[in-house]
Scaffold this motif. Structure first.
Motif, PDB file in Angstrom:
ATOM      1  N   ALA A 123       0.991  -1.272   0.307  1.00 43.22           N
ATOM      2  CA  ALA A 123      -0.020  -0.185  -0.177  1.00 43.22           C
ATOM      3  C   ALA A 123       1.084   0.989  -0.044  1.00 43.22           C
ATOM      4  CB  ALA A 123      -0.581   0.297   1.490  1.00 43.22           C
ATOM      5  N   ARG A 124       2.178   0.887   0.627  1.00 44.91           N
ATOM      6  CA  ARG A 124       3.336   2.342   0.712  1.00 44.91           C
ATOM      7  C   ARG A 124       3.405   2.578  -1.002  1.00 44.91           C
ATOM      8  NH1 ARG A 124       5.678   1.891   5.926  1.00 44.91           N
ATOM      9  NH2 ARG A 124       6.807   4.437   5.251  1.00 44.91           N
ATOM     10  N   ARG A 125       3.881   1.476  -1.687  1.00 43.24           N
ATOM     11  CA  ARG A 125       5.069   1.466  -2.367  1.00 43.24           C
ATOM     12  C   ARG A 125       4.940   2.153  -3.401  1.00 43.24           C
ATOM     13  NH1 ARG A 125       4.270  -4.723  -3.288  1.00 43.24           N
ATOM     14  NH2 ARG A 125       5.284  -5.690  -1.213  1.00 43.24           N
ATOM     15  N   SER A 126       3.817   2.807  -4.023  1.00 45.93           N
ATOM     16  CA  SER A 126       3.376   3.813  -4.960  1.00 45.93           C
ATOM     17  C   SER A 126       3.680   5.335  -4.729  1.00 45.93           C
ATOM     18  CB  SER A 126       1.516   3.614  -5.372  1.00 45.93           C
ATOM     19  OG  SER A 126       2.042   2.818  -6.352  1.00 45.93           O
ATOM     20  N   ALA A 127       3.266   5.407  -3.213  1.00 43.99           N
ATOM     21  CA  ALA A 127       3.813   6.627  -2.922  1.00 43.99           C
ATOM     22  C   ALA A 127       5.588   7.283  -2.879  1.00 43.99           C
ATOM     23  CB  ALA A 127       3.376   6.727  -1.524  1.00 43.99           C
ATOM     24  N   ARG A 128       5.923   5.352  -2.457  1.00 39.78           N
ATOM     25  CA  ARG A 128       7.322   5.757  -1.735  1.00 39.78           C
ATOM     26  C   ARG A 128       8.041   5.936  -2.889  1.00 39.78           C
ATOM     27  NH1 ARG A 128      11.801   7.438   0.112  1.00 39.78           N
ATOM     28  NH2 ARG A 128      13.209   5.620   0.678  1.00 39.78           N
ATOM     29  N   ILE A 129       8.118   5.682  -4.449  1.00 33.84           N
ATOM     30  CA  ILE A 129       8.383   5.247  -5.752  1.00 33.84           C
ATOM     31  C   ILE A 129       8.727   6.969  -6.464  1.00 33.84           C
ATOM     32  CG2 ILE A 129       8.007   4.738  -8.163  1.00 33.84           C
ATOM     33  CD1 ILE A 129       7.398   1.977  -7.595  1.00 33.84           C
ATOM     34  N   ALA A 130       7.841   7.575  -6.360  1.00 34.15           N
ATOM     35  CA  ALA A 130       7.038   8.960  -6.192  1.00 34.15           C
ATOM     36  C   ALA A 130       8.256   9.768  -5.629  1.00 34.15           C
ATOM     37  CB  ALA A 130       6.234   9.264  -6.388  1.00 34.15           C
TER      38      ALA A 130
END
Length: 320
Positions: A123-130
């Motif tokens: 759930a946190r990966r997309s935000a971390r990638i950005a």
């Protein structure tokens, strides 16, 4: 005094050549240290052992002896999950941005793979990638693209972002800008400055470009045929090199000023670089040294402190 984030003690990495039946002494008793938020240069000719040393530190080559100490913990005492966790704190940025990324993965997939290894919830990966892409000056919209669609500078930034995904304490950059155009080298190097300043990452900068290292590194190690022959701050090394090899190495770097270039002293070196399978006795530089003496063949010179923090491994160097 704050202890170093990474300390290497008497590291030895030898390889057995099956074809030649000889032992290649690539790294032969090297010690160095990195402090948090510090950029340290490692310089020397091709074949001197810089890359093998770097790969040994990160775990891509297996040392035969010595210690690699990360935040006070000797990595040789760790096994299994504890070793993998500790190793993740030391990340590597390869020289060629065109081969270090998988062209079958999108940028987002490459970064997400690192985040999966780091144990970040889905759930946190997309935000971390950005966030990672923003750290290296790239827009989040680049995530669905493939590496083959990017420029060399963009690919190298992605490689750095992938390394940062593991929240490293140490970043080893092996010739990180040598494959890039001059127009983007400064941008990538500024990124390393920002990482060391803002995130406190310790960086070992391995490079042939002496002008680049002089500008970027606060301290430097000079390596020759598997050994460190001189270490010191950039001001000490570039302003007052003490080892004959350091002097020759620095004298070989051309000056952009034609007047200074004509007046630049030449330090002639004779002979070929010895083979690491059969290094010379005593001082390894003696077969090419312009000031060699008889004692150089019999004695391996220990590092001599010529000034605080400035050491040179030469029998005939003196303090002051």
């Amino acid at each position: 005094m704050t202890p170093p984030v990474l300390e290497v003690r008497n590291l030895v990495t030898h390889f057995r050549s099956v074809e030649r039946g000889k032992t290649i002494k690539a790294v032969d008793g090297v010690s160095l240290h990195l402090n948090a938020g510090e950029i340290v240069g490692l310089i020397g000719e091709s074949g001197c052992g810089k890359s093998t040393l770097s790969r040994s530190i990160v775990g891509l080559a297996t040392p035969n002896a010595g210690q690699i100490i990360l935040d006070g913990t000797d990595l040789s005492t760790l096994k299994g999950g504890a070793l993998r966790k500790a190793r993740s704190a030391i990340q590597y940025v390869f020289q060629d941005p065109y081969s270090s990324l998988n062209n079958r993965q999108t940028i987002g997939e490459a970064l997400e793979e690192a985040l999966v290894i780091a144990g970040l919830p889905a759930a946190r990966r997309s935000a971390r990638i950005a966030e990672l892409l923003d750290h290296v000056g790239l827009p989040a919209a680049i995530a669905p693209r493939y590496g083959r669609e990017l420029s060399g500078g963009q690919r190298q930034r992605v490689a750095i972002a992938r390394a940062l995904a593991m929240n490293p304490r140490v970043l080893i950059a092996d010739e990180p800008v040598s494959a890039l155009d001059l127009s983007v080298r400064a941008q990538v190097m500024n990124l390393f400055f920002d990482l060391s300043r803002d995130l406190g990452v310790a960086c070992l900068l391995v490079a042939h470009d002496l002008a680049l290292v002089r500008q970027a590194a606060s301290r430097n190690y000079v390596m020759y045929l598997g050994k460190i022959v001189e270490e010191g701050t950039s001001a000490q090394l570039y302003g007052d090199p003490r080892h004959p090899y350091s002097r020759a190495l620095l004298a070989s770097a051309p000056s952009p000023d034609p007047v200074a270039e004509r007046a630049r002293p030449r330090v002639p070196l004779t002979g070929e670089i010895p083979s690491p399978t059969n290094p010379p006795s005593g001082c390894r530089f003696r077969t090419r040294c312009p000031v060699v003496q008889e004692a150089c063949a019999a004695i391996l010179p220990p590092p001599v402190e010529v000034a605080p923090g400035h050491r040179a491994a030469c029998l005939f160097v003196s303090a002051g």
